[in-house]
Motif scaffolding. Sequence first.
Motif, PDB file in Angstrom:
ATOM      1  N   GLU A  74      15.206   1.606 -24.067  1.00 62.15           N
ATOM      2  CA  GLU A  74      15.261   3.012 -23.686  1.00 62.15           C
ATOM      3  C   GLU A  74      16.557   3.711 -24.359  1.00 62.15           C
ATOM      4  OE1 GLU A  74      16.028   2.452 -19.517  1.00 62.15           O
ATOM      5  OE2 GLU A  74      14.015   2.586 -19.213  1.00 62.15           O
ATOM      6  N   GLN A  77      14.557   4.669 -27.615  1.00 67.03           N
ATOM      7  CA  GLN A  77      13.709   5.889 -27.133  1.00 67.03           C
ATOM      8  C   GLN A  77      14.326   7.152 -26.966  1.00 67.03           C
ATOM      9  OE1 GLN A  77      11.635   3.993 -23.794  1.00 67.03           O
ATOM     10  NE2 GLN A  77       9.992   3.610 -25.046  1.00 67.03           N
ATOM     11  N   GLY A  78      15.532   7.177 -26.219  1.00 68.47           N
ATOM     12  CA  GLY A  78      16.342   8.384 -26.186  1.00 68.47           C
ATOM     13  C   GLY A  78      16.870   8.754 -27.500  1.00 68.47           C
ATOM     14  N   ARG A  81      14.096  10.570 -29.472  1.00 67.64           N
ATOM     15  CA  ARG A  81      13.858  12.109 -28.944  1.00 67.64           C
ATOM     16  C   ARG A  81      14.649  13.040 -29.411  1.00 67.64           C
ATOM     17  NH1 ARG A  81      11.755   9.000 -24.414  1.00 67.64           N
ATOM     18  NH2 ARG A  81      13.965   9.340 -23.359  1.00 67.64           N
ATOM     19  N   LYS A  82      16.131  12.795 -29.311  1.00 71.83           N
ATOM     20  CA  LYS A  82      17.435  13.667 -29.796  1.00 71.83           C
ATOM     21  C   LYS A  82      16.901  13.795 -31.393  1.00 71.83           C
ATOM     22  CE  LYS A  82      20.810  12.021 -26.574  1.00 71.83           C
ATOM     23  NZ  LYS A  82      21.897  11.272 -26.359  1.00 71.83           N
ATOM     24  N   GLU A 119       8.340   6.144 -20.335  1.00 70.20           N
ATOM     25  CA  GLU A 119       8.668   6.517 -21.543  1.00 70.20           C
ATOM     26  C   GLU A 119       7.308   6.105 -22.329  1.00 70.20           C
ATOM     27  OE1 GLU A 119      12.319   5.710 -19.516  1.00 70.20           O
ATOM     28  OE2 GLU A 119      10.357   4.757 -19.654  1.00 70.20           O
TER      29      GLU A 119
END
Length: 361
Positions: A74, A77-78, A81-82, A119
Amino acid sequence: MDVEKVFHMNGGVGHTSYARNSSLQKEVSDMVKDITLEAIQELYLTTTPKSLGIADLGCSSGPNTLSIIKDIIEAVQGTSRKIFHPTPEFRVYLNDLPSNDFNSIFKALPDFSKGLSKERNDGSAPIYIGGYPGSFYGRLFPNNSLHFVYSSCSLHWLSRVPPAIYEQGKSINTGSVHISESSPPGVSQAYLKQFQEDFTLFLKSRSEELTVGGRMVLILLGRKGPDHVDRGNSFFWELLSQSIAILVSKGEVEEEKLDSYDVHFYAPSRDEIEDEVRKEGSFELDRLEVLELDQRGDKDNESYGTSCARTVRAIQESMIAKHFGEKLLDSLFETYGRLIDEESAKGDINPISFGIVLRKL
């Protein structure tokens, strides 16, 4: 005993299972969680691989195993995206000795996948997870196949009991299961030598499997200074020796059984870890944190001693049962828990752990 064949955490989900008695390990892992996620995020930002190889070495079984993997995935993944970058596919390798309860991990995978479904439904790349039995004191994976290695509460377990503590087939460390005040000087030297041999082999093996810039986060039990005997991790082994000695005095265990039992455990000092990293030469030591757990009861209103005894039983039962037999287990760990409570009432027992971040050069 052949450690690789016999040693394993208690499987399943029963009263004495590792799954139900590993909250202390989870607490240590949580203390390093921010460091772990920072390391994986830094790695991803500097390399942005399309396929990210992650290995958990000494994964054991129970809820702790997949919890940290979920956090790592996670976090990446975060981060992706940023920075508006496609999420990489994840290759997750779960490693432990062949006798580990891998089946419990596999049974938990459907719920694990559901937890990540949100996700994965937004276009994220797939996640591949596999079990890889074998000793991490040696090669496990192909060259340059890993980006991130995580190992929690495993590297204080040696590949074997140091052979140098035996003379003519008998242990010179009589009356103790580990380094104690009564141990001959050669015992601590033998354990240190075994740690140096094992840790160097671990570093060398991972250096070939990790890509340049890859990271390792290692969590292991340790000690504060040069003395091998203190009221830290070594003291728990001293109390286990005393517990077995009480059963010997009651005629429940033969004295020879105590004299011939030694644990394959070593709590290194900070200097010893730094020395081996420097000598092996493949990694830069980015961070080394000292971690201390509070001395308190764990759950269900258990005393500190009872909680510790259940934790140690979940870890050591396979070895103790093989050497002493299963009949003494309940009596032994009841005595052990009582001794821990008695000693903790006299003064704190202060085991420490190290949280380490290494970067592949």
